[in-house]
Design a protein around this motif. Structure first.
Motif, PDB file in Angstrom:
ATOM      1  N   GLY A   1       0.841  -1.189   0.000  1.00 43.02           N
ATOM      2  CA  GLY A   1       0.000   0.000   0.000  1.00 43.02           C
ATOM      3  C   GLY A   1       0.874   1.235   0.000  1.00 43.02           C
ATOM      4  O   GLY A   1       2.003   1.207   0.466  1.00 43.02           O
ATOM      5  N   GLY A   2       0.374   2.330  -0.544  1.00 40.41           N
ATOM      6  CA  GLY A   2       1.145   3.568  -0.550  1.00 40.41           C
ATOM      7  C   GLY A   2       1.000   4.307  -1.858  1.00 40.41           C
ATOM      8  O   GLY A   2       0.049   4.095  -2.610  1.00 40.41           O
ATOM      9  N   GLU A   3       2.001   5.145  -2.129  1.00 41.88           N
ATOM     10  CA  GLU A   3       1.935   5.957  -3.339  1.00 41.88           C
ATOM     11  C   GLU A   3       3.311   6.531  -3.677  1.00 41.88           C
ATOM     12  O   GLU A   3       4.176   6.655  -2.813  1.00 41.88           O
ATOM     13  CB  GLU A   3       0.961   7.108  -3.169  1.00 41.88           C
ATOM     14  CG  GLU A   3       1.397   8.116  -2.109  1.00 41.88           C
ATOM     15  CD  GLU A   3       0.425   9.254  -1.926  1.00 41.88           C
ATOM     16  OE1 GLU A   3      -0.319   9.572  -2.861  1.00 41.88           O
ATOM     17  OE2 GLU A   3       0.427   9.842  -0.827  1.00 41.88           O
ATOM     18  N   ILE A   4       3.469   6.869  -4.949  1.00 40.62           N
ATOM     19  CA  ILE A   4       4.644   7.633  -5.375  1.00 40.62           C
ATOM     20  C   ILE A   4       4.342   9.091  -5.066  1.00 40.62           C
ATOM     21  O   ILE A   4       3.314   9.628  -5.471  1.00 40.62           O
ATOM     22  CB  ILE A   4       4.938   7.425  -6.871  1.00 40.62           C
ATOM     23  CG1 ILE A   4       5.355   5.972  -7.109  1.00 40.62           C
ATOM     24  CG2 ILE A   4       6.000   8.405  -7.353  1.00 40.62           C
ATOM     25  CD1 ILE A   4       5.521   5.606  -8.575  1.00 40.62           C
ATOM     26  N   VAL A   5       5.230   9.729  -4.312  1.00 41.96           N
ATOM     27  CA  VAL A   5       5.033  11.120  -3.900  1.00 41.96           C
ATOM     28  C   VAL A   5       5.580  12.066  -4.962  1.00 41.96           C
ATOM     29  O   VAL A   5       4.948  13.056  -5.308  1.00 41.96           O
ATOM     30  CB  VAL A   5       5.695  11.386  -2.530  1.00 41.96           C
ATOM     31  CG1 VAL A   5       5.577  12.843  -2.131  1.00 41.96           C
ATOM     32  CG2 VAL A   5       5.088  10.474  -1.468  1.00 41.96           C
ATOM     33  N   SER A   6       6.759  11.759  -5.502  1.00 42.50           N
ATOM     34  CA  SER A   6       7.344  12.621  -6.527  1.00 42.50           C
ATOM     35  C   SER A   6       8.366  11.833  -7.340  1.00 42.50           C
ATOM     36  O   SER A   6       8.973  10.882  -6.845  1.00 42.50           O
ATOM     37  CB  SER A   6       8.015  13.852  -5.903  1.00 42.50           C
ATOM     38  OG  SER A   6       9.103  13.463  -5.080  1.00 42.50           O
ATOM     39  N   ILE A   7       8.532  12.268  -8.584  1.00 43.72           N
ATOM     40  CA  ILE A   7       9.537  11.678  -9.479  1.00 43.72           C
ATOM     41  C   ILE A   7      10.221  12.810 -10.233  1.00 43.72           C
ATOM     42  O   ILE A   7       9.557  13.701 -10.768  1.00 43.72           O
ATOM     43  CB  ILE A   7       8.916  10.728 -10.523  1.00 43.72           C
ATOM     44  CG1 ILE A   7       8.220   9.551  -9.867  1.00 43.72           C
ATOM     45  CG2 ILE A   7       9.996  10.225 -11.495  1.00 43.72           C
ATOM     46  CD1 ILE A   7       7.525   8.628 -10.853  1.00 43.72           C
ATOM     47  N   MET A   8      11.543  12.759 -10.263  1.00 41.56           N
ATOM     48  CA  MET A   8      12.322  13.656 -11.109  1.00 41.56           C
ATOM     49  C   MET A   8      13.101  12.771 -12.073  1.00 41.56           C
ATOM     50  O   MET A   8      13.740  11.806 -11.655  1.00 41.56           O
ATOM     51  CB  MET A   8      13.295  14.507 -10.293  1.00 41.56           C
ATOM     52  CG  MET A   8      14.161  15.407 -11.160  1.00 41.56           C
ATOM     53  SD  MET A   8      15.348  16.390 -10.210  1.00 41.56           S
ATOM     54  CE  MET A   8      14.271  17.722  -9.739  1.00 41.56           C
TER      55      MET A   8
END
Length: 136
Positions: free
Chosen positions: A25-32
């Protein structure tokens, strides 16, 4: 106080992050991506330079390996402690998909459940329940 944030270098950070989010469970918060850098190389423009994700309530950083070959190693193990047996068993089963059980999830001598798996990306996970509290 310092805060530990596991940083994983991957052959495919997006796929590996999706695997952990699906399992925990969770999520990607940010991607550069490398493409966001000035003078980015066309060959690596879509590769992950830095990713922040939350899986199982834990923050992780990840990136794609583009500057040096990636070697699977056993120098890092991630220990996840769950409040219930059901949560521990669920995470153990999901993280173990396509991986190798190193130690089955079973009662340990210290009174908690404990198991160890190597996931399909070569990361070693120790799964336990709360009876194994960290003592200072």
């Amino acid at each position: 106080m310092a805060k530990l944030t596991p940083y994983l270098v991957s052959e495919d950070a997006r796929a590996q992050a999706d695997f952990y989010i699906n399992a925990l469970g969770g999520e990607i918060v940010s991607i550069m991506t490398h493409g966001q850098l000035p003078d980015a190389s066309e060959a690596v423009k879509d590769k992950v330079l830095h990713m922040c994700l939350v899986a199982g309530g834990i923050h992780f950083f990840m990136s794609d390996s583009v500057y040096a070959p990636l070697n699977r190693g056993n120098g890092i193990q991630l220990s996840l402690e769950f409040p219930t047996e059901a949560e521990a068993r669920d995470a153990f089963a999901k993280l173990g998909e396509g991986g190798t059980v190193r130690h089955p999830l079973e009662p340990a001598f210290w009174g908690a459940l404990f198991g160890q798996i190597e996931d399909k990306y070569g990361v070693i996970w120790m799964i336990t329940t709360e009876a194994q509290a960290c003592q200072a």
